[in-house]
Write a protein that holds these residues in place. Sequence first.
Motif, PDB file in Angstrom:
ATOM      1  N   LEU A  52      -6.759 -30.176 -37.056  1.00  0.00           N
ATOM      2  CA  LEU A  52      -5.346 -30.467 -36.752  1.00  0.00           C
ATOM      3  C   LEU A  52      -4.437 -30.068 -37.913  1.00  0.00           C
ATOM      4  CD1 LEU A  52      -5.519 -33.906 -34.876  1.00  0.00           C
ATOM      5  CD2 LEU A  52      -5.059 -31.660 -33.915  1.00  0.00           C
ATOM      6  N   GLU A  55      -3.426 -26.551 -37.510  1.00  0.00           N
ATOM      7  CA  GLU A  55      -2.631 -26.228 -36.313  1.00  0.00           C
ATOM      8  C   GLU A  55      -1.209 -25.984 -36.799  1.00  0.00           C
ATOM      9  OE1 GLU A  55      -1.714 -25.340 -32.759  1.00  0.00           O
ATOM     10  OE2 GLU A  55      -3.578 -26.465 -32.622  1.00  0.00           O
ATOM     11  N   LYS A  56      -0.857 -24.721 -36.947  1.00  0.00           N
ATOM     12  CA  LYS A  56       0.446 -24.355 -37.514  1.00  0.00           C
ATOM     13  C   LYS A  56       1.212 -23.498 -36.538  1.00  0.00           C
ATOM     14  CE  LYS A  56      -0.430 -25.864 -41.736  1.00  0.00           C
ATOM     15  NZ  LYS A  56       0.268 -26.969 -42.323  1.00  0.00           N
ATOM     16  N   GLY A  57       2.482 -23.765 -36.451  1.00  0.00           N
ATOM     17  CA  GLY A  57       3.283 -22.919 -35.579  1.00  0.00           C
ATOM     18  C   GLY A  57       2.714 -22.908 -34.178  1.00  0.00           C
ATOM     19  N   ASP A  58       2.271 -21.761 -33.739  1.00  0.00           N
ATOM     20  CA  ASP A  58       1.758 -21.634 -32.376  1.00  0.00           C
ATOM     21  C   ASP A  58       0.267 -21.322 -32.340  1.00  0.00           C
ATOM     22  OD1 ASP A  58       4.329 -22.047 -31.666  1.00  0.00           O
ATOM     23  OD2 ASP A  58       4.789 -19.967 -31.215  1.00  0.00           O
ATOM     24  N   ILE A  99      -2.939 -40.709 -25.206  1.00  0.00           N
ATOM     25  CA  ILE A  99      -1.836 -40.834 -26.161  1.00  0.00           C
ATOM     26  C   ILE A  99      -0.557 -40.968 -25.347  1.00  0.00           C
ATOM     27  CG2 ILE A  99      -0.570 -39.777 -28.075  1.00  0.00           C
ATOM     28  CD1 ILE A  99      -3.080 -38.132 -28.716  1.00  0.00           C
TER      29      ILE A  99
ATOM     30  N   GLU B  19       9.299 -18.552 -38.880  1.00  0.00           N
ATOM     31  CA  GLU B  19       9.648 -19.715 -38.058  1.00  0.00           C
ATOM     32  C   GLU B  19      11.140 -20.052 -38.094  1.00  0.00           C
ATOM     33  OE1 GLU B  19       5.233 -21.756 -38.379  1.00  0.00           O
ATOM     34  OE2 GLU B  19       6.711 -22.130 -39.932  1.00  0.00           O
ATOM     35  N   SER B  41       6.599 -25.576 -40.944  1.00  0.00           N
ATOM     36  CA  SER B  41       5.270 -25.068 -40.592  1.00  0.00           C
ATOM     37  C   SER B  41       4.196 -26.141 -40.585  1.00  0.00           C
ATOM     38  CB  SER B  41       4.877 -23.922 -41.519  1.00  0.00           C
ATOM     39  OG  SER B  41       4.946 -24.342 -42.846  1.00  0.00           O
ATOM     40  N   THR B  42       4.492 -27.331 -41.085  1.00  0.00           N
ATOM     41  CA  THR B  42       3.507 -28.413 -40.989  1.00  0.00           C
ATOM     42  C   THR B  42       3.391 -28.897 -39.547  1.00  0.00           C
ATOM     43  OG1 THR B  42       5.277 -29.867 -41.673  1.00  0.00           O
ATOM     44  CG2 THR B  42       3.655 -29.309 -43.336  1.00  0.00           C
ATOM     45  N   GLY B  43       4.380 -28.580 -38.735  1.00  0.00           N
ATOM     46  CA  GLY B  43       4.360 -29.040 -37.355  1.00  0.00           C
ATOM     47  C   GLY B  43       3.749 -28.001 -36.426  1.00  0.00           C
ATOM     48  N   VAL B  44       3.572 -28.402 -35.195  1.00  0.00           N
ATOM     49  CA  VAL B  44       3.035 -27.498 -34.192  1.00  0.00           C
ATOM     50  C   VAL B  44       4.221 -26.889 -33.422  1.00  0.00           C
ATOM     51  CG1 VAL B  44       2.783 -29.346 -32.491  1.00  0.00           C
ATOM     52  CG2 VAL B  44       1.302 -27.361 -32.359  1.00  0.00           C
ATOM     53  N   PHE B  45       4.063 -25.672 -32.939  1.00  0.00           N
ATOM     54  CA  PHE B  45       5.110 -24.968 -32.184  1.00  0.00           C
ATOM     55  C   PHE B  45       6.434 -24.863 -32.958  1.00  0.00           C
ATOM     56  CE2 PHE B  45       2.614 -27.151 -28.759  1.00  0.00           C
ATOM     57  CZ  PHE B  45       1.880 -26.031 -28.411  1.00  0.00           C
ATOM     58  N   SER B  46       6.341 -24.693 -34.284  1.00  0.00           N
ATOM     59  CA  SER B  46       7.549 -24.666 -35.119  1.00  0.00           C
ATOM     60  C   SER B  46       8.480 -23.533 -34.716  1.00  0.00           C
ATOM     61  CB  SER B  46       7.159 -24.486 -36.587  1.00  0.00           C
ATOM     62  OG  SER B  46       6.106 -25.329 -36.897  1.00  0.00           O
ATOM     63  N   LYS B  47       7.886 -22.380 -34.454  1.00  0.00           N
ATOM     64  CA  LYS B  47       8.718 -21.227 -34.124  1.00  0.00           C
ATOM     65  C   LYS B  47       9.392 -21.441 -32.767  1.00  0.00           C
ATOM     66  CE  LYS B  47       8.341 -16.222 -33.523  1.00  0.00           C
ATOM     67  NZ  LYS B  47       9.443 -15.874 -34.407  1.00  0.00           N
ATOM     68  N   GLY B  48       8.617 -21.919 -31.815  1.00  0.00           N
ATOM     69  CA  GLY B  48       9.164 -22.159 -30.477  1.00  0.00           C
ATOM     70  C   GLY B  48      10.259 -23.207 -30.494  1.00  0.00           C
ATOM     71  N   ALA B  88      -3.355 -28.562 -29.942  1.00  0.00           N
ATOM     72  CA  ALA B  88      -1.889 -28.476 -29.914  1.00  0.00           C
ATOM     73  C   ALA B  88      -1.305 -29.659 -29.152  1.00  0.00           C
ATOM     74  CB  ALA B  88      -1.461 -27.163 -29.271  1.00  0.00           C
ATOM     75  N   LEU B  89      -1.947 -30.019 -28.035  1.00  0.00           N
ATOM     76  CA  LEU B  89      -1.455 -31.138 -27.228  1.00  0.00           C
ATOM     77  C   LEU B  89      -1.473 -32.419 -28.053  1.00  0.00           C
ATOM     78  CD1 LEU B  89      -0.631 -32.576 -24.619  1.00  0.00           C
ATOM     79  CD2 LEU B  89      -3.032 -32.650 -23.966  1.00  0.00           C
ATOM     80  N   ARG B  90      -2.597 -32.679 -28.728  1.00  0.00           N
ATOM     81  CA  ARG B  90      -2.695 -33.938 -29.477  1.00  0.00           C
ATOM     82  C   ARG B  90      -1.735 -33.956 -30.656  1.00  0.00           C
ATOM     83  NH1 ARG B  90      -7.888 -34.543 -31.543  1.00  0.00           N
ATOM     84  NH2 ARG B  90      -8.379 -32.426 -30.946  1.00  0.00           N
ATOM     85  N   LYS B  91      -1.597 -32.838 -31.333  1.00  0.00           N
ATOM     86  CA  LYS B  91      -0.676 -32.800 -32.471  1.00  0.00           C
ATOM     87  C   LYS B  91       0.770 -32.926 -31.994  1.00  0.00           C
ATOM     88  CE  LYS B  91       0.019 -30.713 -36.939  1.00  0.00           C
ATOM     89  NZ  LYS B  91      -0.631 -30.024 -38.027  1.00  0.00           N
ATOM     90  N   LEU B  93       1.758 -34.536 -29.323  1.00  0.00           N
ATOM     91  CA  LEU B  93       2.009 -35.916 -28.887  1.00  0.00           C
ATOM     92  C   LEU B  93       2.095 -36.886 -30.065  1.00  0.00           C
ATOM     93  CD1 LEU B  93      -0.335 -36.120 -25.758  1.00  0.00           C
ATOM     94  CD2 LEU B  93       2.155 -36.004 -25.772  1.00  0.00           C
ATOM     95  N   THR B  94       1.327 -36.620 -31.117  1.00  0.00           N
ATOM     96  CA  THR B  94       1.307 -37.566 -32.234  1.00  0.00           C
ATOM     97  C   THR B  94       2.319 -37.230 -33.328  1.00  0.00           C
ATOM     98  OG1 THR B  94      -0.497 -36.300 -33.218  1.00  0.00           O
ATOM     99  CG2 THR B  94      -1.100 -38.238 -31.935  1.00  0.00           C
TER     100      THR B  94
END
Lengths: 259, 252
Positions: A52, A55-58, A99, B19, B41-48, B88-91, B93-94
Amino acid sequence: MYEAEISRSNPALILFLFDCSYSMSERYGSTGLTKGQYLTRLCNESIDQVILSCEKGDEIRAYFHIGVLGYGDSATALVPIQSVVDLAYHPLRFTRSEIDGIEVKVPMWLEDPTAKVNTDMAAGFRLAKKALTQWIIQHGGSFPPVLIHVSDGVWTTENPTGIAKEILSGVCTADGSAIVLNIHISGKDEETLAFPARLTAGTEHQLALFAMSSVLPDPFFRRATEIYPFVEVGARGYMFNAQPKDLSKFFDIGTRLRG
Amino acid sequence: MQVRTFQASKAGAARHENEDSVDLRRRSPGELGIVLADGASTGVFSKGWSAHLAATFGEHLDCALESFDAVLELARATFSPDLSRHTALRKFLTEGSFATLLAARVELVQDAGRGGERSYALTMAAVGDACLIALDADGSCVLAFPCVSAADFGNTPNLIRSSAKLQERTPYRRQNARSPVRGTCTLLAATDAFAELVVRKVACRQSGELLRRLLECEEEARFAALVAELRRDHGMKNDDVSIVLIQDGGDA
């Protein structure tokens, strides 16, 4: 030393080495689980957390390689060394969780491997040395690999100290020697010894595990002091009589290498 | 108005991994809408998330400058990343996705009472450390928003999360401002790494040279070379860079 950036071109390796001997099937404190079951659960959670964190960006970025070795009557690869991307897409199986009311799939890579009779710790370290050495051939510029060894007892065959010291002094990348962290777990309510800088008395096994442990490099030392404020300069990556909560913290210190 | 936009990716990252998102809308010859979003960039889907935030705020800019939360609610409700990957889903959501945001309306107006002198009327809103800076020809700073000194930039900027529920754990501080600025100024909207450098150069009176070099940039390659030099020789943080340069071209 111990400053190499962990990146896709220079990934880091986290290698777990687990005692799978018969005693790991004993109850572990008040967890309601055996030591092996608890260790398995924690290892799966740790691998998941490392993935996790990538898991960066996309996408999932291959910042880490992870493997799990086990030893009992002999040593074997329980989870072959592979990148977090491969691990993420190819778990052993999924369990279901929720969740915020949304069902999610939680991956597992490791099943409880315990129930072997002997404790051939030397075979475990020998296999670890081979795996680390092979990995370094491909990743000589990377952050040094981290070996996290978990055991609940005393070796029943050859003393592994010599092989472990070969890893400490001879297995290295351009950024430093491999980091060996040893944790002895106990289901009994005994005092835990965490990250000592010195150990002048103890059983042969206790002293050996201490000698087999790396002096904590700066990034690990800083994280250890955040959790255990009493840790002194020169502390080793070593814990004795670790309770379940300590094992969890130990894994966190050993695997949270980015951010 | 003459408008130029440049982007450069973090060293070691591919162009498609940038991003930052820029939404520019020419609303009339004398009016421009600018939205900069910088995905974390620490997050998921940052660019989107940054692209979606920029597009949503760009489309509803007037409303956003008056009623920021309403447009943010719309952005959150319409953000639909690909959640097929279990990690990606779990990150998502959390933790969710997060980004900084700068939204600005730039109007070029003619002041009949002051001999026809032209000026910009700026209306701005910001969460985080993407900035709008107005520089005089000699590089001196006339306005900087929302960060005014290097100390205002840090490793933990205010961030807009993709989930209102997750945002409750880390509330952000939004800043709004309106200001007139002389039409002779150059306006620079920039994400944090470049903005921080400009603010630092202003503080030590070295921003004139930087502005001159910036105005010489006509194409992306020259800007990329300048960014590489600034990272190497001037301590600019290795991060994605997006800038919008605005000058009065005398067209409105």
